[in-house]
Design an enzyme around this catalytic site. Structure first.
Site, PDB file in Angstrom:
ATOM      1  N   HIS A  55       0.873  -1.166   0.000  1.00 35.11           N
ATOM      2  CA  HIS A  55       0.000   0.000   0.000  1.00 35.11           C
ATOM      3  C   HIS A  55       0.916   1.223   0.000  1.00 35.11           C
ATOM      4  CE1 HIS A  55      -2.276  -3.066   2.324  1.00 35.11           C
ATOM      5  NE2 HIS A  55      -3.340  -2.556   1.751  1.00 35.11           N
ATOM      6  N   GLU A 218      -9.660 -13.418  -2.810  1.00 38.88           N
ATOM      7  CA  GLU A 218      -8.909 -13.833  -1.611  1.00 38.88           C
ATOM      8  C   GLU A 218      -9.608 -15.007  -0.952  1.00 38.88           C
ATOM      9  OE1 GLU A 218      -7.134 -11.090   1.123  1.00 38.88           O
ATOM     10  OE2 GLU A 218      -7.845 -12.267   2.836  1.00 38.88           O
TER      11      GLU A 218
HETATM   12  C1  GCO Z   1      -7.829  -7.441   4.255  1.00 37.64           C
HETATM   13  C2  GCO Z   1      -7.454  -7.362   2.792  1.00 37.64           C
HETATM   14  C3  GCO Z   1      -6.240  -6.563   2.554  1.00 37.64           C
HETATM   15  C4  GCO Z   1      -6.054  -6.282   1.088  1.00 37.64           C
HETATM   16  C5  GCO Z   1      -4.995  -5.267   0.940  1.00 37.64           C
HETATM   17  C6  GCO Z   1      -4.649  -5.013  -0.485  1.00 37.64           C
HETATM   18  O1  GCO Z   1      -8.687  -8.224   4.554  1.00 37.64           O
HETATM   19  O2  GCO Z   1      -7.268  -6.708   5.069  1.00 37.64           O
HETATM   20  O3  GCO Z   1      -7.299  -8.660   2.301  1.00 37.64           O
HETATM   21  O4  GCO Z   1      -5.134  -7.222   3.080  1.00 37.64           O
HETATM   22  O5  GCO Z   1      -5.745  -7.417   0.355  1.00 37.64           O
HETATM   23  O6  GCO Z   1      -5.420  -4.103   1.536  1.00 37.64           O
HETATM   24  O7  GCO Z   1      -5.686  -4.430  -1.121  1.00 37.64           O
HETATM   25 MN    MN Z   2      -6.365  -9.399   0.481  1.00 40.67          MN
HETATM   26 MN    MN Z   3      -8.042 -10.209   3.797  1.00 41.38          MN
END
Ligand code: GCO
Ligand code: MN
Ligand code: MN
Length: 388
Positions: A55, A218
């Site tokens: 980030h 994810e």
């Molecule tokens: C979470 C998310 C984050 C994002 C990350 C990149 O649940 O916190 O998975 O880890 O993947 O902010 O966009």
């Molecule tokens: Mn993520």
């Molecule tokens: Mn996550």
């Protein structure tokens, strides 16, 4: 015994925020020292990772001056050059600062929405400067606790406007960048808009430049929603939209646990790896997870090494599944086709429809056939647990 050493061609990546996670949670403070971005790059190089994602504010503090930013970025680039690590993906932190407490692109305050666009453009510039070709959008706070706050149609409209604007910005700069949208059903908001990969895929079709936008599914997020992650990934692949993937693990229907990949649902992880390898997914394998809060700096390395090792073990198991004579014979038998239905398959024709309606199917015989999935599943289990 196979070699499970991670190599650059495996494209294993970690976020600065993953190995750098100091173990704080809503009930307790940090248990590990905060590592600098440069230190994290060196840890990742030591364990054999290919790349590091970030980030904007993982690297450059939100209140850094331009001079501070340039110095930090120069130090980071030097660490990348020294280690050979690359930055395939970058993203924006649109959730930590209090300004984003009601979301960023979907906030009810037009000034917050404008600030979010401005911050994201600068973060895109940073990502591109570091070599990123994939830009992730995770709408962490794009949601509500109470629907009294906003009509979801307004949320969707604002999200669409922001993404259209940013697609145009990226093209206008001549960047070679693709956007990957990451869904999550809840946490940190009570509900987050576009809660699953399937919702995201449908939303992408409504954008002005859908060809440059895909998804970043994810595992943990789909498990929070009780879904079969591999099925969502398959649908994204089928749509040509699997631009990136966040690997971790998670018990079903719990809070966002972010466990090490392969640590919980071995079978789900196996079929996921088998799918990615069978179709030839060539993008990064990004581990978006962190070490248990019980771990020290060594434990963090165990976590990172374990994530990659588990992937490679499952990859080897997938190759063995594909080469296993008994499993393949069973699959061939299950999928047997005597060709008698060939005339009915494929595209529609009026004649085909009429012939199909007239065909005398032996329904009881079709329904009586055993499909041998019990044996197939047991063979899979035996293979996974080393009993064959
Ligand atoms: C979470 C998310 C984050 C994002 C990350 C990149 O649940 O916190 O998975 O880890 O993947 O902010 O966009
Ligand atoms: Mn993520
Ligand atoms: Mn996550």
């Amino acid at each position: 015994m196979s070699d499970y050493t991670p190599k650059p061609e495996h494209k294993f990546t970690f976020g600065l925020w993953t190995v750098g996670n100091p173990g704080a949670d809503p009930f307790g403070s940090a248990v590990r020292n905060r590592l600098s971005p440069v230190e994290i790059v060196h840890v990742l190089a030591e364990v054999g990772a290919y790349g590091v994602n970030l980030h904007d504010n993982d690297l450059v503090p939100i209140d850094a001056t331009p001079a501070e930013r340039d110095r930090i970025v120069a130090d980071f680039k030097r660490a990348l050059a020294d280690t050979g690590l690359v930055v395939p993906m970058a993203t924006t932190n649109l959730f930590s600062d209090p300004v984003f407490k009601d979301g960023a692109f979907t906030s009810n305050d037009p000034k917050v929405r404008a600030y979010a666009l401005s911050k994201t453009m600068r973060a895109i510039d940073l990502g591109v400067e570091l070599g990123a070709r994939i830009y992730v959008f995770w709408g962490g706070r794009e949601g509500i606790e109470t629907d009294a706050a906003r009509n979801p149609l307004e949320g969707l409209k604002r999200m669409r406007e922001a993404l259209n604007f940013l697609c145009e910005y990226s093209m206008d700069q001549g960047y070679d960048l693709k956007f990957a949208l990451e869904a999550k059903p809840n946490e940190p908001r009570g509900d987050i808009y576009l809660p699953t990969t399937g919702h995201m895929l449908a939303f992408i079709a409504t954008l002005d430049h859908p060809q440059m936008v895909g998804v970043n599914p994810e595992l943990a997020h789909e498990h929070m929603a009780g879904l079969n992650f591999m099925h969502g990934v398959a649908q994204a692949w089928d749509a040509g939209k699997l631009f990136h993937i966040d690997l971790n693990d998670q018990n079903f229907c719990r809070y966002d646990q972010d466990f090490r990949f392969g640590s919980h649902n071995w079978k789900q992880a196996f079929f996921l790896v088998k799918f990615l390898e069978d179709v030839g997914y060539a993008g990064p394998r990004h581990f978006d997870s962190h070490a248990y809060r019980t771990e020290d700096a060594e434990g963090v390395k165990d976590f990172a090494r374990g994530s990659m090792r588990s992937y490679l073990i499952l990859k080897e198991k997938a190759a063995r599944f594909n080469a296993d004579p008994e499993i393949q014979a069973l699959l061939a038998e299950i999928n047997a086709d005597d060709g008698s239905m060939a005339a009915f398959q494929g595209a529609y024709s009026r004649e085909k429809a009429a012939a199909l309606k007239a065909y005398p199917f032996d329904r009881p015989a079709l329904g009586a056939r055993g499909l041998k999935y019990e044996r197939l599943d047991q063979l899979t289990f035996d293979l996974l647990l080393g009993a064959r």
